[in-house]
Structure formats: structure tokens, C-alpha cells
Design a protein around this motif. Structure first.
Motif, PDB file in Angstrom:
ATOM      1  N   THR A  35     -45.906  -4.543  -3.400  1.00  0.00           N
ATOM      2  CA  THR A  35     -46.094  -4.807  -2.141  1.00  0.00           C
ATOM      3  C   THR A  35     -47.557  -5.673  -1.898  1.00  0.00           C
ATOM      4  N   GLU A  36     -48.726  -5.400  -2.953  1.00  0.00           N
ATOM      5  CA  GLU A  36     -49.899  -6.120  -2.736  1.00  0.00           C
ATOM      6  C   GLU A  36     -49.801  -7.137  -3.291  1.00  0.00           C
TER       7      GLU A  36
ATOM      8  N   ALA B 179     -47.046  -9.361  -3.497  1.00  0.00           N
ATOM      9  CA  ALA B 179     -46.520 -10.221  -2.519  1.00  0.00           C
ATOM     10  C   ALA B 179     -47.265 -10.380  -1.560  1.00  0.00           C
ATOM     11  N   LYS B 180     -48.302  -9.614  -0.818  1.00  0.00           N
ATOM     12  CA  LYS B 180     -49.058  -9.916   0.082  1.00  0.00           C
ATOM     13  C   LYS B 180     -49.825 -11.090  -0.453  1.00  0.00           C
ATOM     14  N   ALA B 181     -50.592 -10.925  -1.535  1.00  0.00           N
ATOM     15  CA  ALA B 181     -51.595 -11.960  -2.237  1.00  0.00           C
ATOM     16  C   ALA B 181     -51.199 -13.095  -2.362  1.00  0.00           C
TER      17      ALA B 181
ATOM     18  N   PHE C 143     -48.569 -14.579  -0.829  1.00  0.00           N
ATOM     19  CA  PHE C 143     -47.918 -15.099   0.350  1.00  0.00           C
ATOM     20  C   PHE C 143     -49.483 -15.669   1.116  1.00  0.00           C
ATOM     21  N   LEU C 144     -50.585 -14.866   0.952  1.00  0.00           N
ATOM     22  CA  LEU C 144     -51.771 -15.550   1.589  1.00  0.00           C
ATOM     23  C   LEU C 144     -52.134 -16.886   0.789  1.00  0.00           C
TER      24      LEU C 144
ATOM     25  N   VAL D  73     -42.376 -14.654  -5.275  1.00  0.00           N
ATOM     26  CA  VAL D  73     -42.531 -13.098  -5.204  1.00  0.00           C
ATOM     27  C   VAL D  73     -41.487 -12.806  -6.015  1.00  0.00           C
TER      28      VAL D  73
END
Length: 482
Positions: free
Chosen positions: A179-180, A182-184, A186-187, A144
Motif C-alpha cells: 500500500t505504501e 502504491a501511494k508512493a 501514485f504521488l 502499481v
């Protein structure tokens, strides 16, 4: 410098990190290893400290500037390393000193994989799980920061990568918001971890070992639940799973993101950095396996599995082991160790200088040779079909120069503490590249070296993980001037 905002971020960070101390409590209760109290105490200290830091400044709102970003990024690793050491201090097995606990914690979070602990097979399951979890959390933190945060600060291999290469990571962000992004990421990271754990289990590991080793494999960390590492399982199938996921984890995670989103693998084949990475792995494997067979160190089958595994493990800076590569004949131990200086691709969990930088250094070297023959020729450096600006090449050479100078200074400091030449050289190389195992007295573990050397190596781990400049900039007077 917005110190109140920095305090608020660190306070929240510590409170969130304290929650990660709960899974080891559950593991302790499940296995009845009587070690949950150490994690509960560490949880309370970490949460309360974070709350105290956050409470006075919770209403503070300011946009972070570049210097704030540098400081938060550096503190992210140091503060979490400090509080991550608490379970090792409070645990009865192993009951580590503050120095050893800090070393183990930082090694985990920076995914270095160097350890001061022996007798892993007899430790409580909660401690074994916690070490692996540290590496997994550090791995996603690296991705990230490398892909979403460092480019905004104007530093890092991914900024260079996106600015100067064609393909799907050309855009400044993978998604419109950090934030998006980081989420992507992480998935993708989570799905790779689950897939790796499932493959380990199918290959013969227990559920516990499969989860733990999936954590450290995807993070390219190298911690294991056994002293013999992957060699404990004596399974070619497990080695094959490990080799595959080490290689995959050494690839730029932005490529994995686009493969997942676009449901295609085509962009992998057109990526110049990935092509160089795969070719180096292939060539290194051929040399290693051939030489092990030629010298009759092993039969061909064993030479193939041990040679290819150790080559991939060391080159990607994972640090898993199935054999003691330090006693292999002639040049092989040094060949493998030197390959770790390249490490993984930019935007991966791998350590080292990163493949993209090594590519540019090689291309610049060839250009200078050609200029001796044709001094007036204009010879742009290209990655793929795109020219690289001279400013970027200069930045890479600047990074390399500071990297080498930092290496030399820390190497001399280690020699001054009393370590021998090979141990000191390999210990710095193994930590600044976030590799883990070294040569000499640090081949198996770092428990026997002196405390001063361990603190120097802690700094080396941070320096390598933060790609040198991010940490060193904090030591310049200009950084602190208004």
C-alpha cells in the motif's frame, strides 16, 4: 482458489471505479455539452453491480494465493474495460456499438491508443475528457501492478529487473508495504502529470487540452482531443514538451521514485536499462532525421522536429502524431514500427516487450556467437557489473517464444477475417505492443475494420498489457485444478 475473496475485491474495484465517472459529469456541466446523463447512468450501473457482487462476501477474509493474484490481475482489466465502455454506449455522440465501445474502452485502459472514433474535434468535451482519463487511470494501474503486485506473483519484467540488476531498485519492494509502494508511485505519477500539464499550458495549449494531453502523455497512451493529434497545435514548443515527457514516462518509475525521495539524479546514470533505452532513442532519431533530410521529404528543421517526435512517440508506444509516418520514404515506417516492439523500460507505462528483455536477448545472442568460437568457455551474461542467472535468461527466451507464437496466431486469425497482410500485421503489432497507430487501413483509426477483427485486437491489447503469461495462464487446465 478463493472465489469469495476475488468477488469482494472485484466488487470494491467496481464501486471505486464508478466514482471516476463523476469528473466527466462535472466537465459536461461546466461546458454545458448535455452529455452528463450518459455518465450518470453508467455510474449507477457500475456502482450497483459492484455493490451486489461485494455485499454477500464483504466479511470474507483469506490471504490471496498466486492463482488468485493471476485471476484478479486479468479481471482487473477486463471488468473495468467492460464497464468503462458504458458511457460510449449511452452517449449520443459518439453513440458506439458494444463492440466499438469495448474496443475504445480497452484501448484507453491498456494505454494502447487505438481508436475507432473520428471527428474528435466535434465531440462533447465530457467524452474527450473521459477518454483521456481512462488512459491516465490505466497508466497508474500498470505501474502499481508491474512494480508492486506482479513480482509477488513471480512474474513480470520488474521482478527480473530487481533480481538481476544493481542500483536502487534491487530491493524487493520500494517501501516496506504494498500500500505504501502504491501511494508512493501514485504521488510520483500525479506530480509528473501536473508538471506536464503546466508545461503544455505554458507552451500554448488551453487548460482543457493541457490537462487531457498530460493524462495521455504520462500514461503513454496517445489519445488526443483532436483528430490531428499533437500536429493540431503546430507548435515546436508543444512538441518539445511532449517528447521530453514521453521519454520520461518510458523510464522505470522506480527510478523516478528514488530521485524524488533521495533528491538526486545520480542513479539514473548508472542504470544499464536506461542507458540502453537512451542510446536506442538517440540512434533512431539520428537515422530518422538524416534520412528525411537526405530524401528531401522535409527541410532540415521540419525533418528534425517531425522525425524526432514520431521516433520517440512510436518507440515509447505512445502513439501521438504530428505527421503521417506511414507514407515516409523507404524503410522508415517499418523501422519506427519495429522499434515499438522494444517499447519502454520495465516498470514504466510503456508497452512492448520492455527494454530489459531486449537487452538480455541481444546479450544472449552475442554469447551464442562467441560460443561457436570458444565452445568450452564460461561466458556469463552481465547487466552492468552483475551476472544474470541462466534461469532468468531462459525465462526471457520463454517469454519471447510465447510472444512470437501468440503474435503469429492472432495475425493468421486477422488474415482470416479478410484484412490485408500489412493491415493485419501492423494491427497486431500495434495492439500487442500497446502502441495504437498501425499501417495500411489502421494508420489513422480502426473504425473501418470488421467486428471480429476488433474483438481479436481487444484480446491482443490485454495480452500485451498483461505481458502475455498473466493472461495465457488462465487458459491452461492446470490453473483451474485444485
Amino acid at each position: 482458489m478463493h472465489f469469495k475473496v476475488i468477488s469482494r475485491v472485484l466488487g470494491v474495484l467496481l464501486m471505486v471505479f464508478s466514482l471516476t465517472l463523476m469528473p466527466p459529469v462535472a466537465v459536461s456541466l461546466w461546458f454545458n455539452d448535455h452529455n452528463y446523463f450518459a455518465f450518470l447512468i453508467a455510474f449507477l450501473i457500475t456502482f450497483v453491480t459492484g455493490f451486489i457482487i461485494w455485499l454477500p462476501v464483504y466479511n470474507t477474509r483469506h490471504d490471496l494465493n498466486t492463482r488468485d493474484g493471476f485471476l484478479i490481475t486479468a479481471l482487473f482489466w477486463f471488468v473495468l474495460g467492460l464497464f468503462g465502455a458504458l458511457p460510449f454506449v449511452f452517449s449520443s455522440a459518439p453513440h458506439l456499438s458494444i463492440t466499438d465501445a469495448m474496443f475504445e474502452s480497452l484501448s484507453g485502459l491498456t494505454t494502447t491508443g487505438a481508436t475507432v472514433i473520428t471527428g474528435l474535434d466535434y465531440l462533447p468535451e465530457s467524452i474527450l475528457y473521459y477518454r483521456q482519463q481512462l488512459q491516465w487511470l490505466g497508466g497508474i494501474g500498470i505501474i502499481v501492478i508491474a512494480v508492486a503486485i506482479l513480482p509477488m506473483l513471480g512474474i513480470g519484467g520488474m521482478q527480473l529487473y530487481r533480481a538481476e540488476t544493481p542500483g536502487p531498485v534491487k530491493d524487493s519492494k520500494l517501501t516496506p508495504r504494498i500500500t505504501e509502494t502504491a501511494k508512493a508511485l501514485f504521488l510520483v505519477y500525479l506530480k509528473l502529470t501536473l508538471l506536464c500539464a503546466a508545461c503544455y499550458w505554458a507552451a500554448g495549449m488551453s487548460v482543457f487540452d493541457a490537462i487531457c494531453h498530460a493524462y495521455s502523455t504520462i500514461a503513454i497512451g496517445g489519445f488526443s482531443t483532436h483528430d490531428a493529434s499533437i500536429g493540431f497545435f503546430e507548435s515546436n514548443a508543444i512538441m518539445a514538451v511532449c517528447i521530453f515527457f514521453m521519454i520520461v514516462s518510458g523510464i522505470n518509475f522506480a527510478l523516478h521514485f528514488f530521485a524524488w525521495r533521495e533528491r538526486t539524479l545520480s542513479h539514473y546514470w548508472s542504470d544499464p536499462e536506461l542507458s540502453f533505452y537512451v542510446r536506442v532513442i538517440a540512434l533512431g532519431t539520428i537515422i530518422t532525421v538524416s534520412y528525411l533530410s537526405y530524401t528531401q521529404t522535409y527541410g532540415f528543421s521540419t525533418a528534425f522536429w517531425h522525425g524526432s517526435f514520431e521516433l520517440v512517440s512510436i518507440l515509447t508506444t505512445t502513439g501521438f502524431g504530428v505527421a503521417d509516418f506511414s507514407i515516409w520514404p523507404a524503410f522508415l515506417p517499418f523501422l519506427l514500427f519495429m522499434l515499438a516492439f522494444m517499447g519502454g523500460c520495465a516498470g514504466s507505462t510503456g508497452g512492448g516487450m520492455k527494454v530489459i528483455r531486449v537487452m538480455l536477448i541481444c546479450k544472449q545472442g552475442m554469447r551464442e556467437i562467441h560460443r561457436l568460437i570458444h565452445p568450452n568457455a564460461i561466458m556469463p551474461i552481465k547487466i552492468g557489473k552483475r551476472s544474470v542467472a541462466d534461469r532468468v535468461v531462459e525465462a526471457v527466451w520463454g517469454f519471447f517464444a510465447v510472444y512470437v507464437i501468440s503474435f503469429m496466431v492472432m495475425f493468421m486469425l486477422l488474415l482470416a477475417t479478410g484484412l490485408d497482410f500489412i493491415t493485419a500485421f501492423s494491427a497486431i503489432g500495434a495492439t500487442i505492443n500497446n502502441l495504437g497507430p498501425g499501417l495500411g487501413d489502421v494508420t489513422l483509426h480502426y473504425g473501418d475494420i470488421n467486428p471480429t477483427a476488433k474483438w481479436i485486437l481487444c484480446f491482443s491489447m490485454l495480452l500485451g498489457r498483461l505481458e502475455v503469461f498473466t493472461l495465457l495462464v488462465l487458459f491452461t487446465p492446470m490453473f483451474w485444478q485444485r
